[in-house]
Design a protein around this motif. Sequence first.
Motif, short mmCIF file in Angstrom:
data_model
loop_
_atom_site.label_atom_id
_atom_site.label_comp_id
_atom_site.label_asym_id
_atom_site.label_seq_id
_atom_site.Cartn_x
_atom_site.Cartn_y
_atom_site.Cartn_z
N ASP A 295 -14.56 -28.00 -66.04
CA ASP A 295 -15.96 -28.27 -66.41
C ASP A 295 -16.07 -28.64 -67.88
OD1 ASP A 295 -17.04 -27.60 -63.83
OD2 ASP A 295 -16.70 -25.50 -64.32
N PHE A 296 -16.64 -29.84 -68.15
CA PHE A 296 -16.80 -30.31 -69.53
C PHE A 296 -18.22 -30.83 -69.80
CE2 PHE A 296 -12.28 -30.79 -68.61
CZ PHE A 296 -11.70 -30.20 -69.72
N ASN A 297 -19.11 -30.74 -68.83
CA ASN A 297 -20.44 -31.30 -69.02
C ASN A 297 -21.27 -30.47 -69.99
OD1 ASN A 297 -19.89 -33.33 -67.27
ND2 ASN A 297 -21.09 -32.54 -65.56
N ASP A 298 -22.15 -31.16 -70.73
CA ASP A 298 -23.04 -30.49 -71.67
C ASP A 298 -24.34 -30.13 -70.97
OD1 ASP A 298 -24.58 -32.80 -71.50
OD2 ASP A 298 -23.77 -33.64 -73.35
N LYS A 302 -23.79 -34.32 -68.92
CA LYS A 302 -22.92 -35.43 -69.30
C LYS A 302 -21.68 -34.92 -70.02
CE LYS A 302 -25.86 -38.74 -68.06
NZ LYS A 302 -25.56 -39.74 -67.01
N ASN A 303 -20.59 -35.63 -69.87
CA ASN A 303 -19.36 -35.33 -70.59
C ASN A 303 -19.27 -36.30 -71.77
OD1 ASN A 303 -16.78 -35.03 -71.60
ND2 ASN A 303 -15.76 -35.09 -69.62
N ASN A 305 -17.84 -35.49 -74.60
CA ASN A 305 -16.84 -34.96 -75.52
C ASN A 305 -15.42 -35.37 -75.19
OD1 ASN A 305 -15.74 -32.83 -73.58
ND2 ASN A 305 -17.90 -32.25 -73.64
N SER A 307 -13.76 -34.85 -72.56
CA SER A 307 -13.08 -33.74 -71.87
C SER A 307 -12.28 -32.87 -72.83
CB SER A 307 -12.16 -34.28 -70.75
OG SER A 307 -12.91 -34.96 -69.77
N TYR A 310 -14.96 -27.41 -73.30
CA TYR A 310 -15.25 -26.78 -72.02
C TYR A 310 -16.71 -26.32 -71.96
CZ TYR A 310 -10.19 -26.61 -71.32
OH TYR A 310 -8.87 -26.94 -71.17
N THR A 311 -17.32 -26.50 -70.81
CA THR A 311 -18.71 -26.09 -70.61
C THR A 311 -18.89 -24.61 -70.94
OG1 THR A 311 -18.97 -27.75 -68.87
CG2 THR A 311 -20.60 -25.98 -68.94
#
Length: 643
Positions: A295-298, A302-303, A305, A307, A310-311
């Motif tokens: 998980d990398f979404n803000d 949206k990602n 960053n 990847s 980490y969220t």
Amino acid sequence: MKSFKYILRGLLAVMLMSLAACSEYLDKQPDDQIPEEKTFASYDKVNQLVTDLYLRTKRCNAPMTWLSHFSSAGLTDEAEATNVEGNITNRYNSGDWSPTAVPQPNNDMFWKGIYNTIRRANVIITGVAKYNTPDSAIDPGDLNIRIGEAYFIRGYLHYLLVRMYGEVPYIDYVVDANQPMDFKKESVHTIVSKIAADANEAANRLPAIQTGINFARADKGACLGLIAIARWTAAAPMYNGAASYGYTGKREFESEYAYDVKRWEAARDAAKAVLDFQADGKPRYSLYTKYTNADFNDSGGKNYNGSTVYTRLWQMFYDEEAFKNEAVWFVTKDKYEGWFGDMYPPSRGGGSRQQPVQEQVDEYEYISPDGYGYPIYGSKAIADGYDDSDPYMSVRRDPRFYRDIIFHGAAFRDGGNNPSVTNTASGSDKIGASNATTTGYYHRKYLQEGWNRSGSVSISAPAVWRLPEFIYIYAEAVNEVSGPNQAIYDLVNTVRARSFMVPMPEACKTNKDLMREYIKRERRVEFYYENKRTFYSRLYLEPTTESELTKEQQWLAAGSTNNERSKNYWTQYHQPYPKCQRMINGMMPVEDPNGKIEVGDKKYRMERFCKETRVFEAPKHYYWPIMQTELQKAVNLVQNPDW
């Protein structure tokens, strides 16, 4: 998440309403004050007084806004600040402060403001007993809880005084303005015992967990946390063997600060009490572990960053679950949406008012091919591929680094559908451009990358104390008392694992000095920009420790200019910069056809430089001065050393 926001908004609203309701009596306005007996004849009025006490206590120590809208990070080797807001941090760093002028428009977090708030706690505790205040008719037992909260706050406020001033008077009674102001300082060890007594009194009255509208008020766990923090303060070098760390100040109770291992034992036991504390038959505190390594979404889903963030590492400062389970003590609504604009890079509409420095960046370890984490300045780093001209991606750094720091080449939100690459070599984010970084870095921690400045955002972070604080205290205390073992090795690694970071090397299990080094580095990385470094660097007497002074002499001898010293020192010694608080360094991109960092259509290598030298006079600057106006009121008070 919405319910959490409503709870916090409700609590804040009650606090604000209570200001008007209770200030008449507590401010002692002679013409229209509410008589004591009338105030304390009502549970509702006492409840308002305690709610107001929380608001005032927050102003004594709001972590993100301790220095006029910003953290204290700019006072140390964590960050550099711009000259906005009265140039506050730079005035400290240039030595421009004295007993008649301390830079800070918010006086609530200094001597006078904290003691004024202590007075209010004493008025509540004394008034309830004197006038036999009735309990709540709606929720019997609530009066006892409110009294417990007042005891906790009184102890906590005295801890804040010790943190800044060291030896202080412990005021646990209502001061009569008509009596002589004959206050005297007490030994820090005496004060710590009194803090623990107040915290124990509070714990006996408070529930294990505060819920509903009372969420964010003190509970038993917060009391245990206060005791642990106080005991650790008493065990640390400042008050436990200070002379062996180069401290030369002449405090009133200097003879009491010789080393005693029993202080570490007390800190160990107090921290363990926090870790073992249970509520409803299960551990009260746990690390926030929602989301996975996929998980990398803000916050906007949206990602932005690349990847790298980490969220989990972002959400731990916003998710209700984190505050409920990991925060031992926190204040609500520390900052609002304007803070994002202050901290964003200029290309995203920000003012970059505080910027990380190289000293902080160097503390984030890298992940070795052997599966363990090592410092980039260790002997193993270069063999494993660390390249100081490509310091961010030549090896995989601690995931907390990518969460905390925006660097040259970092993927960071642009408000569109794709991440934008940060460029500190040209454009609006260039080092030295208007409102841009002067260190080569931008702050990232807490930033909501999905927010487009189109709605209200509030931040209740960082917590004053989170669970890792007590994990580190316990592990450190065990290490100091009896050396490292498997249990503390595993415990510290739980914090690292939560951040998707690999374990410490196996050698930490048997090497006391190495374990100590890792715990200190963990504390610095985990609590970056959480209002810790200013006080902890002093608590460990880093500016006068022999090893740091030796590094400082090596740095001074490494070149004829500060920039030469910054580069040559690293090349010659490959060790962290001195922790003497007398310099900060940065990293600049240099265009190079052989560079390994590509931004746009150009290649770069990174090069170290010295941002500035600073003033830190020891032992003088280990403490804040007592203001001259306060010394004039209480003739028995003695000024802090060298002020």
